[in-house]
Design a protein around this motif. Structure first.
Motif, PDB file in Angstrom:
ATOM      1  N   PRO A 298      -4.607   0.092 -21.465  1.00  0.00           N
ATOM      2  CA  PRO A 298      -4.402   0.983 -20.311  1.00  0.00           C
ATOM      3  C   PRO A 298      -3.592   2.217 -20.703  1.00  0.00           C
ATOM      4  CG  PRO A 298      -4.002  -1.308 -19.687  1.00  0.00           C
ATOM      5  CD  PRO A 298      -4.138  -1.289 -21.183  1.00  0.00           C
ATOM      6  N   LEU A 299      -4.165   3.390 -20.461  1.00  0.00           N
ATOM      7  CA  LEU A 299      -3.525   4.635 -20.885  1.00  0.00           C
ATOM      8  C   LEU A 299      -2.164   4.832 -20.226  1.00  0.00           C
ATOM      9  CD1 LEU A 299      -3.739   7.343 -22.407  1.00  0.00           C
ATOM     10  CD2 LEU A 299      -4.923   8.270 -20.415  1.00  0.00           C
ATOM     11  N   LEU A 300      -2.067   4.556 -18.934  1.00  0.00           N
ATOM     12  CA  LEU A 300      -0.795   4.787 -18.254  1.00  0.00           C
ATOM     13  C   LEU A 300       0.277   3.790 -18.664  1.00  0.00           C
ATOM     14  CD1 LEU A 300      -1.788   5.889 -14.636  1.00  0.00           C
ATOM     15  CD2 LEU A 300      -1.088   7.277 -16.575  1.00  0.00           C
ATOM     16  N   ARG A 301      -0.128   2.609 -19.112  1.00  0.00           N
ATOM     17  CA  ARG A 301       0.887   1.674 -19.621  1.00  0.00           C
ATOM     18  C   ARG A 301       1.500   2.186 -20.915  1.00  0.00           C
ATOM     19  NH1 ARG A 301      -0.971  -4.457 -19.716  1.00  0.00           N
ATOM     20  NH2 ARG A 301       1.098  -4.584 -20.690  1.00  0.00           N
ATOM     21  N   LEU A 302       0.733   2.971 -21.666  1.00  0.00           N
ATOM     22  CA  LEU A 302       1.300   3.632 -22.840  1.00  0.00           C
ATOM     23  C   LEU A 302       2.221   4.773 -22.424  1.00  0.00           C
ATOM     24  CD1 LEU A 302      -1.802   3.888 -25.204  1.00  0.00           C
ATOM     25  CD2 LEU A 302       0.181   2.389 -25.505  1.00  0.00           C
ATOM     26  N   ILE A 303       1.702   5.644 -21.546  1.00  0.00           N
ATOM     27  CA  ILE A 303       2.448   6.845 -21.170  1.00  0.00           C
ATOM     28  C   ILE A 303       3.701   6.498 -20.376  1.00  0.00           C
ATOM     29  CG2 ILE A 303       2.344   8.921 -19.729  1.00  0.00           C
ATOM     30  CD1 ILE A 303      -0.583   9.206 -20.544  1.00  0.00           C
ATOM     31  N   GLN A 304       3.601   5.545 -19.463  1.00  0.00           N
ATOM     32  CA  GLN A 304       4.720   5.271 -18.559  1.00  0.00           C
ATOM     33  C   GLN A 304       5.767   4.341 -19.144  1.00  0.00           C
ATOM     34  OE1 GLN A 304       2.470   4.253 -14.886  1.00  0.00           O
ATOM     35  NE2 GLN A 304       3.341   6.139 -14.056  1.00  0.00           N
ATOM     36  N   ARG A 305       5.614   3.967 -20.419  1.00  0.00           N
ATOM     37  CA  ARG A 305       6.763   3.370 -21.100  1.00  0.00           C
ATOM     38  C   ARG A 305       7.895   4.388 -21.202  1.00  0.00           C
ATOM     39  NH1 ARG A 305       5.585  -1.151 -24.387  1.00  0.00           N
ATOM     40  NH2 ARG A 305       3.922  -2.343 -23.342  1.00  0.00           N
ATOM     41  N   VAL A 306       7.521   5.653 -21.135  1.00  0.00           N
ATOM     42  CA  VAL A 306       8.513   6.730 -21.123  1.00  0.00           C
ATOM     43  C   VAL A 306       8.916   6.956 -19.676  1.00  0.00           C
ATOM     44  CG1 VAL A 306       8.957   9.132 -21.740  1.00  0.00           C
ATOM     45  CG2 VAL A 306       7.390   7.754 -23.121  1.00  0.00           C
ATOM     46  N   LYS A 307      10.191   6.765 -19.362  1.00  0.00           N
ATOM     47  CA  LYS A 307      10.650   6.800 -17.974  1.00  0.00           C
ATOM     48  C   LYS A 307      10.462   8.163 -17.327  1.00  0.00           C
ATOM     49  CE  LYS A 307      15.474   7.794 -19.239  1.00  0.00           C
ATOM     50  NZ  LYS A 307      16.884   7.336 -19.129  1.00  0.00           N
ATOM     51  N   GLU A 308      10.362   9.219 -18.145  1.00  0.00           N
ATOM     52  CA  GLU A 308      10.161  10.558 -17.594  1.00  0.00           C
ATOM     53  C   GLU A 308       8.804  10.704 -16.912  1.00  0.00           C
ATOM     54  OE1 GLU A 308      11.669   9.889 -20.321  1.00  0.00           O
ATOM     55  OE2 GLU A 308      13.554  11.036 -20.334  1.00  0.00           O
ATOM     56  N   TYR A 309       7.877   9.758 -17.110  1.00  0.00           N
ATOM     57  CA  TYR A 309       6.555   9.827 -16.512  1.00  0.00           C
ATOM     58  C   TYR A 309       6.313   8.667 -15.550  1.00  0.00           C
ATOM     59  CZ  TYR A 309       6.012  12.964 -20.482  1.00  0.00           C
ATOM     60  OH  TYR A 309       6.193  13.975 -21.401  1.00  0.00           O
ATOM     61  N   ALA A 310       7.361   8.210 -14.889  1.00  0.00           N
ATOM     62  CA  ALA A 310       7.266   7.017 -14.051  1.00  0.00           C
ATOM     63  C   ALA A 310       6.554   7.258 -12.725  1.00  0.00           C
ATOM     64  CB  ALA A 310       8.658   6.443 -13.791  1.00  0.00           C
ATOM     65  N   THR A 311       6.627   8.461 -12.168  1.00  0.00           N
ATOM     66  CA  THR A 311       6.101   8.717 -10.833  1.00  0.00           C
ATOM     67  C   THR A 311       4.876   9.639 -10.888  1.00  0.00           C
ATOM     68  OG1 THR A 311       7.428  10.710 -10.420  1.00  0.00           O
ATOM     69  CG2 THR A 311       8.469   8.561  -9.968  1.00  0.00           C
ATOM     70  N   GLN A 312       4.199   9.743  -9.748  1.00  0.00           N
ATOM     71  CA  GLN A 312       3.042  10.631  -9.669  1.00  0.00           C
ATOM     72  C   GLN A 312       3.445  12.080  -9.892  1.00  0.00           C
ATOM     73  OE1 GLN A 312      -0.386   9.716  -9.196  1.00  0.00           O
ATOM     74  NE2 GLN A 312      -0.451  11.799 -10.000  1.00  0.00           N
TER      75      GLN A 312
END
Length: 375
Positions: A298-312
């Motif tokens: 899942p692409l967002l599971r990779l990206i959202q490990r970074v807390k700066e990308y947690a929200t929409q």
């Protein structure tokens, strides 16, 4: 004024859809008008002040308006208070060189209206499904195309969207100004894949050419069609095909500001231009060897490990994602065996692909995995 009024009465060829299939003439004078013409003194002028500041924060905390630099064309759609389609037009953005917001004037009969604006829509890539009888709830913008069979390659430009927050009145004989803030939908993603041989030094990468044999990458997402509030309609999956961004120097500078480009002979690189990443969607990053999928996550599971990308909002404010994956490989030396004669009726079965083990991930410079991990 008459020219502008005439523009209002036309649909201006915004969309190549069935409801407008009867439009043949180049000036669109034979297009059906969703509302009957009214005298000009029974309507008023609407000035849409369009801006794009969402991603453009300055060092002093203010936001720069980059509408004039980034948006070349706008498609404006007008709906009445109940949401029924009234009219629409497409217009090239005229560069004024001033600091005032770009203003788009539309003449409308007296009434209450809502407006949706799409910026930089390329007719060859995205079709607007709207026309007489449409409503703001049923109008759609679609990237799906039978000729492409659900495959979307690098897009020619960035798509923008904006809309008024609530209905507003237009009074006969008066001029009304309404502001519409646009946001950028397109996300540029650069994927870098490398391999490190088991037991090798941390800073070394494997250059074995077999890693690259028939390797390709796709991002699959459920966002082939958007409603006019800029949310994807579920059930319309498309596959974004990786390639190489044009104007390579510009993109290399954006993704690698320190000037450290990856070694081509040790790195598998694919660039993607995808549409809006939504926290409610489940896009997947996929690697294929020929037609066999060798890695999917899942692409967002990779990206959202970074807390700066947690929200929409965090995702919407970021234009680029540099994703680097490091896999472990093993190339043991096999003893030479004497060749045995091959039976033509007994073809040799291909050797199965070894499981791919991810040992390190980086997203826009943040390393959040640095150990053996099974995914």
């Amino acid at each position: 004024m008459m020219n502008n009024a005439r523009t209002y009465l036309l649909l201006a060829g915004l969309c190549l859809v069935g409801v407008l299939a009867g439009c043949i003439k180049e000036d669109f004078s034979d297009c059906p008008s969703p509302v009957p013409p009214v005298p000009e003194d029974e309507g008023g002028w609407l000035d849409l002040n369009l801006s794009y500041t969402m991603h453009n924060r300055m060092e002093d905390g203010s936001y720069a308006d980059r509408f004039a630099e980034e948006i070349k064309k706008v498609d404006v759609f007008v709906f009445d208070q109940e949401g029924s389609f009234v009219t629409g037009e497409s217009r090239e953005v005229e560069r004024t060189g001033g600091k005032e917001p770009y203003s788009h004037a539309v003449w409308l009969p007296e009434g209450d209206y809502q407006v949706v604006v799409w910026g930089n829509r390329n007719e060859a890539e995205a079709a607007c499904l709207v026309g007489p009888g449409s409503t703001i709830e049923t109008a759609l913008l679609s990237f799906s195309d039978e000729k492409r069979r659900g495959l979307v390659r690098l897009l020619s430009d960035s798509l923008f969207h904006g809309m008024t927050e609530k209905p507003f009145p237009v009074v006969a004989g008066e001029r009304r100004s309404v502001s519409v803030e646009l946001m950028k939908n397109r996300k540029d993603i650069r994927l870098l894949v490398r391999w490190r041989e088991k037991g090798a030094d941390k800073d070394s990468f494997c250059a074995d050419s077999s890693h690259f044999d028939n390797l390709n990458a796709l991002i699959i997402d459920d966002n082939g069609t958007y409603d006019f509030s800029n949310r994807p309609k579920s059930g319309d999956s498309i596959a974004y095909v990786g390639g190489d961004f044009p104007n390579a120097e510009r993109y290399d500078a954006a993704f690698h500001p320190e000037g450290k480009l990856p070694f081509a002979e040790r790195t598998f690189k694919r660039d993607f231009s995808v549409q809006r990443l939504m926290v409610d969607n489940r896009p997947t990053l996929n690697l294929y060897r020929s037609t066999s999928r060798v890695y999917s996550y899942p692409l967002l599971r990779l990206i959202q490990r970074v807390k700066e990308y947690a929200t929409q909002e965090d995702l919407d404010r970021e234009d680029r994602f540099l994703i680097e994956l490091l896999f472990e490989c093993d190339h043991p030396e096999e003893p030479e065996k004497p060749e045995e004669p091959k039976d033509p009726e007994d073809p040799e079965e291909p050797r199965p692909e070894r499981p791919w083990r991810l040992i390190s991930v980086s997203v826009n410079g943040w390393n959040f995995i640095d150990k053996d991990i099974e995914l």
